[in-house]
Design an enzyme around this catalytic site. Structure first.
Site, mmCIF file in Angstrom:
data_model
loop_
_atom_site.group_PDB
_atom_site.id
_atom_site.type_symbol
_atom_site.label_atom_id
_atom_site.label_comp_id
_atom_site.label_asym_id
_atom_site.label_seq_id
_atom_site.Cartn_x
_atom_site.Cartn_y
_atom_site.Cartn_z
ATOM 1 N N HIS A 183 42.401 39.280 42.076
ATOM 2 C CA HIS A 183 42.434 38.872 40.664
ATOM 3 C C HIS A 183 42.567 40.057 39.596
ATOM 4 C CE1 HIS A 183 38.725 36.819 38.362
ATOM 5 N NE2 HIS A 183 39.173 37.861 37.438
ATOM 6 N N ASP A 232 40.751 37.746 45.815
ATOM 7 C CA ASP A 232 39.987 38.106 44.672
ATOM 8 C C ASP A 232 38.756 38.599 44.769
ATOM 9 O OD1 ASP A 232 38.525 37.533 42.102
ATOM 10 O OD2 ASP A 232 39.654 35.892 41.832
#
Length: 229
Positions: A198, A168
């Site tokens: 993400h 992420d």
């Protein structure tokens, strides 16, 4: 379909998607920073196909109602981050609680129970909903900012699943480690890690990874079925 939820200081719209049967437990789907856009509606429709009455509240309504940013250009992200900068999460929690109450009162709610499922900003709000709202279960996908509320972990009262994307770009590895160290042993919390970036579950988005999204979805559906049915 569109529905309206009333609060003490105004009303806001929600997108609602129903299962084929027209009934089921309710899930409040919490938006990313792009508003109640096509991506969130896709997710709501997918949840409805799994047997949940799904409601997506417009959490940006106090800034600007009916925000729908449906792209991933620099201009789109600039608009989205502008809304995020003006966003008040405490007021949003009030709106989430009002949506939960609305969901509990629906004739379509066959169990009387309501859960939350959130993504990005909504993932953070799902975490805080486990502390601040009357939701019966909560699921957060790649929540941004959870570390700022870890000091409230002892107040988590409703069962919570967190899906973490280990690649992420908005949640650095040191933050991920802190979340694990603070929550791994919490009796109400389960955390799952995925080697993905993400927004891996953003149906229609550039970062969508079907295999990873399906794995997380199965965990989510099993969890919600356990606590909402």
């Amino acid at each position: 379909m569109e529905v309206e939820v009333d609060t003490s200081d105004g009303s806001f719209s929600c997108y609602m998607s129903l299962p084929e049967t027209g009934k089921g437990p309710v899930v409040v789907c919490l938006q990313e920073i792009f508003g109640v856009n096509l991506w969130m509606r896709n997710i709501a429709d997918k949840m409805a196909s799994k047997g949940f009455v799904t409601i997506v509240p417009d959490l940006f309504w106090r800034i600007e109602p009916n925000v729908q940013i449906n792209g991933e250009t620099e201009d789109d992200f600039s608009k989205a981050f502008d809304f995020y900068g003006k966003f008040n999460p405490d007021l949003a929690l009030n709106d989430i609680e009002e949506t939960i109450k609305f969901g509990k009162s629906l004739s379509e709610n066959e169990t009387g129970k309501v859960g939350t499922i959130g993504f990005c900003l909504g993932g953070f709000l799902a975490y805080t909903s486990s502390i601040e709202t009357s939701a019966d279960a909560n699921v957060g996908y790649y929540g941004v900012g959870i570390e700022s509320k870890l000091n409230e972990k002892d107040n988590i009262k409703n069962n919570l699943v967190l899906h973490i994307a280990t690649e992420d770009q908005f949640v650095p590895l040191d933050v991920q480690k802190k979340i694990h160290s603070e929550l791994d042993n919490h009796p109400k919390v389960s955390i799952y890690d995925y080697k993905a970036d993400h927004a891996f579950a953003r149906i229609g988005g550039d970062a969508y990874v079907e295999e990873v999204a399906n794995k997380a979805e199965k965990i989510t559906i099993d969890f919600l079925n356990k606590f909402l049915r």
